[in-house]
Design a protein around this motif. Structure first.
Motif, mmCIF file in Angstrom:
data_model
loop_
_atom_site.group_PDB
_atom_site.id
_atom_site.type_symbol
_atom_site.label_atom_id
_atom_site.label_comp_id
_atom_site.label_asym_id
_atom_site.label_seq_id
_atom_site.Cartn_x
_atom_site.Cartn_y
_atom_site.Cartn_z
ATOM 1 N N THR A 1 55.610 47.060 33.411
ATOM 2 C CA THR A 1 54.434 46.378 33.928
ATOM 3 C C THR A 1 54.859 45.409 35.033
ATOM 4 N N ALA A 2 54.102 45.404 36.109
ATOM 5 C CA ALA A 2 54.358 44.477 37.216
ATOM 6 C C ALA A 2 53.672 43.143 36.942
ATOM 7 N N LYS A 3 54.266 42.089 37.473
ATOM 8 C CA LYS A 3 53.687 40.756 37.349
ATOM 9 C C LYS A 3 53.945 40.010 38.657
ATOM 10 N N ILE A 4 52.915 39.368 39.164
ATOM 11 C CA ILE A 4 53.054 38.608 40.402
ATOM 12 C C ILE A 4 53.635 37.233 40.094
ATOM 13 N N GLU A 5 54.663 36.870 40.827
ATOM 14 C CA GLU A 5 55.247 35.538 40.715
ATOM 15 C C GLU A 5 54.534 34.680 41.749
ATOM 16 N N ARG A 6 53.535 33.983 41.299
ATOM 17 C CA ARG A 6 52.626 33.245 42.177
ATOM 18 C C ARG A 6 53.333 32.245 43.078
ATOM 19 N N GLU A 7 54.415 31.660 42.613
ATOM 20 C CA GLU A 7 55.121 30.667 43.426
ATOM 21 C C GLU A 7 55.906 31.307 44.571
ATOM 22 N N ARG A 8 56.029 32.629 44.579
ATOM 23 C CA ARG A 8 56.729 33.340 45.656
ATOM 24 C C ARG A 8 55.777 34.163 46.527
ATOM 25 N N CYS A 9 54.618 34.494 46.013
ATOM 26 C CA CYS A 9 53.659 35.360 46.713
ATOM 27 C C CYS A 9 53.081 34.640 47.939
ATOM 28 N N LEU A 10 53.100 35.319 49.076
ATOM 29 C CA LEU A 10 52.594 34.736 50.321
ATOM 30 C C LEU A 10 51.131 34.327 50.215
ATOM 31 N N VAL A 11 50.327 35.156 49.581
ATOM 32 C CA VAL A 11 48.897 34.861 49.463
ATOM 33 C C VAL A 11 48.666 33.712 48.479
ATOM 34 N N TRP A 12 49.306 33.779 47.325
ATOM 35 C CA TRP A 12 49.118 32.742 46.315
ATOM 36 C C TRP A 12 49.605 31.376 46.795
ATOM 37 N N THR A 13 50.656 31.333 47.623
ATOM 38 C CA THR A 13 51.174 30.058 48.118
ATOM 39 C C THR A 13 50.488 29.614 49.407
ATOM 40 N N GLY A 14 49.640 30.480 49.963
ATOM 41 C CA GLY A 14 48.940 30.134 51.204
ATOM 42 C C GLY A 14 49.805 30.240 52.445
ATOM 43 N N LYS A 15 50.926 30.958 52.346
ATOM 44 C CA LYS A 15 51.846 31.082 53.479
ATOM 45 C C LYS A 15 51.574 32.305 54.349
ATOM 46 N N GLY A 16 50.584 33.110 53.985
ATOM 47 C CA GLY A 16 50.294 34.284 54.802
ATOM 48 C C GLY A 16 49.331 35.236 54.131
ATOM 49 N N ASP A 17 48.867 36.172 54.931
ATOM 50 C CA ASP A 17 48.002 37.237 54.429
ATOM 51 C C ASP A 17 48.868 38.445 54.128
ATOM 52 N N CYS A 18 48.747 38.962 52.928
ATOM 53 C CA CYS A 18 49.564 40.106 52.535
ATOM 54 C C CYS A 18 48.942 40.755 51.307
ATOM 55 N N LEU A 19 48.766 42.032 51.372
ATOM 56 C CA LEU A 19 48.333 42.788 50.195
ATOM 57 C C LEU A 19 49.137 44.088 50.121
ATOM 58 N N VAL A 20 50.409 44.012 50.535
ATOM 59 C CA VAL A 20 51.283 45.179 50.546
ATOM 60 C C VAL A 20 51.400 45.782 49.154
ATOM 61 N N CYS A 21 51.506 44.937 48.131
ATOM 62 C CA CYS A 21 51.625 45.453 46.762
ATOM 63 C C CYS A 21 50.423 46.315 46.398
ATOM 64 N N MET A 22 49.252 45.867 46.786
ATOM 65 C CA MET A 22 48.028 46.609 46.491
ATOM 66 C C MET A 22 48.005 47.923 47.269
ATOM 67 N N GLU A 23 48.465 47.909 48.497
ATOM 68 C CA GLU A 23 48.491 49.115 49.332
ATOM 69 C C GLU A 23 49.417 50.188 48.763
ATOM 70 N N TYR A 24 50.535 49.765 48.174
ATOM 71 C CA TYR A 24 51.509 50.723 47.659
ATOM 72 C C TYR A 24 51.265 51.158 46.222
ATOM 73 N N CYS A 25 50.379 50.491 45.513
ATOM 74 C CA CYS A 25 50.129 50.847 44.117
ATOM 75 C C CYS A 25 49.421 52.198 44.035
ATOM 76 N N PRO A 26 50.067 53.205 43.439
ATOM 77 C CA PRO A 26 49.477 54.540 43.393
ATOM 78 C C PRO A 26 48.377 54.717 42.348
ATOM 79 N N VAL A 27 48.204 53.732 41.455
ATOM 80 C CA VAL A 27 47.224 53.872 40.376
ATOM 81 C C VAL A 27 46.090 52.865 40.460
#
Length: 175
Positions: free
Chosen positions: A98-124
């Motif tokens: 199972t994947a889990k987002i580490e909010r303190e490192r995520c660009l979107v969660w920290t407000g450091k950028g726009d990124c949804l690469v994880c969502m784009e690559y998720c095949p399911v």
């Protein structure tokens, strides 16, 4: 038989992400003959042998390091395993973690950028955005393939990490 009894007395979980269709860990390390056929056939090159320093019983068995390469869920590994350590399963049965987002490192969660690469690559479709546009993983849908972690643009340790939590493993007698 002695090896199996020796290993069954050693129950420490190491957290390896095993290929889809892998037997439960105790049976897997006993049945796997470390032939490397699954590693050779893997089109994603996501299967790697466990190095000796990670455990003598696990040494040489296949595991996935998602940051290096995620599983494309082709199920080739189960078709070549000569011992049944990796079972043939259906695509809808895949659950290697199972994947889990580490909010303190995520660009979107920290407000450091726009990124949804994880969502784009998720095949399911296990990753969606919340009401604030931040990525969230649905653990019930996530198969643990690791394509999100492999492609995360955060340098070094990815902002989305896959563990073997929630994995589905099999017994030789049944699937």
């Amino acid at each position: 038989m002695y090896k199996r009894q020796l290993y069954l007395g050693f129950k420490e979980k190491r957290g390896f992400i095993r290929p889809p269709g892998a037997l439960v860990e105790e049976e897997f390390v006993y049945k796997c003959i470390r032939c490397g056929e699954c590693i050779k056939i893997c089109p994603a090159s996501c299967l790697k042998p466990v190095p000796f320093e990670k455990g003598i019983f696990e040494w040489g068995t296949p595991h996935i390091i998602p940051r290096q390469a995620g599983c494309i869920r082709c199920l080739s590994c189960g078709t070549v395993c000569p011992t049944g350590a990796i079972q043939k399963i259906k695509r809808e049965e895949i659950k290697i973690g199972t994947a889990k987002i580490e909010r303190e490192r995520c660009l979107v969660w920290t407000g450091k950028g726009d990124c949804l690469v994880c969502m784009e690559y998720c095949p399911v479709g296990a990753i969606f955005v919340d009401s604030r546009g931040r990525p969230v993983v649905n653990p019930e849908i996530c198969t643990g393939c690791g394509l999100c972690e492999e492609n995360c643009p955060v340098l070094g340790k990815a902002a989305i990490r896959v563990s073997n939590k929630g994995e589905r493993r099999y017994h030789l007698s049944k699937k």
